[in-house]
Design an enzyme around this catalytic site. Structure first.
Site, PDB file in Angstrom:
ATOM      1  N   ASP A 102       0.837  -1.205   0.000  1.00 20.37           N
ATOM      2  CA  ASP A 102       0.000   0.000   0.000  1.00 20.37           C
ATOM      3  C   ASP A 102       0.870   1.253   0.000  1.00 20.37           C
ATOM      4  OD1 ASP A 102      -2.213  -1.619   0.117  1.00 20.37           O
ATOM      5  OD2 ASP A 102      -2.426  -1.458   2.296  1.00 20.37           O
ATOM      6  N   PHE A 103       0.230   2.374  -0.309  1.00 26.50           N
ATOM      7  CA  PHE A 103       0.904   3.675  -0.445  1.00 26.50           C
ATOM      8  C   PHE A 103       1.829   3.980   0.739  1.00 26.50           C
ATOM      9  CE2 PHE A 103       0.501   8.438  -0.331  1.00 26.50           C
ATOM     10  CZ  PHE A 103       1.076   8.682  -1.576  1.00 26.50           C
TER      11      PHE A 103
END
Ligand code: URA
Length: 230
Positions: A102-103
């Site tokens: 994820d980011f």
């Protein structure tokens, strides 16, 4: 692709000719005579017939990146920096990510152009553990480890996660080892208990451990012994 199919896909050979080439020891893959029609030819294989080069083969490439927070696990993104922006290599758009993060997740990311190799790393069937350091908003309760070990039902995918191992490190920190890499898997597992993940860092994939010398945003090529581990 099978070597017989690879050769008969070329306009110059039909299937009968390919059979003969193979039994007459006229085909070499990566320098070795190949007689087995099932032999696997890949984009990285060098293929010769009677010494004539039909496919030069691309070199397979393997990198380990320490993914920083605030970058997208994608090869292109219209808005945000991507992990590929951190890689300074020729033909980098041939590369793909083996197991996205994820980011804001940090840690070990493997980038390669070898799809067969990267599938072994990421497919749940090979059961290679992906190990994460996790920090949560609330205390991690005593029930978590048992629930994670049994597997959690994910309605969206209609599946139960494979057994995962939780080792508690502190009231709000743990090391979690999972086999698959479902979308937001770790956050959803803790989300089952209404507990938000505040920090997530991947330490290991199978036998590949993030090199402690790599700072966030840095990468290096994998060594031959590391490539052979997968
Ligand atoms: N699980 C998550 O929720 N996020 C990641 O980035 C990796 C695993």
């Amino acid at each position: 692709m099978r070597v017989d199919r690879f050769l008969s896909n070329l306009p110059r050979f039909n299937r009968q000719q390919v059979r003969l080439l193979l039994v007459e020891n006229r085909v070499r893959v990566d320098g070795q005579v190949v007689r087995d029609p099932h032999f696997d030819v890949r984009e990285f294989s060098r293929v010769e017939v009677d010494g004539e080069l039909l496919q030069a083969g691309k070199p397979p490439r393997f990198f380990m990146l320490h993914k920083p927070a605030g970058c997208v696990s994608a090869t292109r993104d219209p808005q945000h920096p991507t992990v590929l922006d951190l890689i300074d290599e020729q033909d980098k758009h041939d590369l793909h990510i083996a197991g996205r993060l994820d980011f804001n997740t940090t840690g070990l990311m493997i980038i390669t152009n070898d799809g067969t190799w990267s599938r072994r790393l990421t497919q749940p069937q090979t059961k290679l553990p992906k190990v994460y350091y996790v920090e949560t908003e609330q205390d991690i309760g005593p029930a978590y480890a048992e629930v994670f070990a049994h597997g959690l039902y994910f309605a969206f995918e209609d599946l139960t996660t494979q057994p995962a191992e939780l080792v508690q490190l502190g009231p709000k920190s743990a090391r979690l080892s999972i086999i698959e890499g479902r979308y937001h898997q770790v956050k959803r597992m803790f989300g089952h208990f209404g507990n938000k993940v505040l920090r997530l860092h991947r330490e290991r994939m199978g036998a590949l451990t993030l090199d402690a010398a790599l700072q966030p945003g840095e990468y290096r090529a994998l060594r031959d012994d590391e490539i052979a581990l997968i």
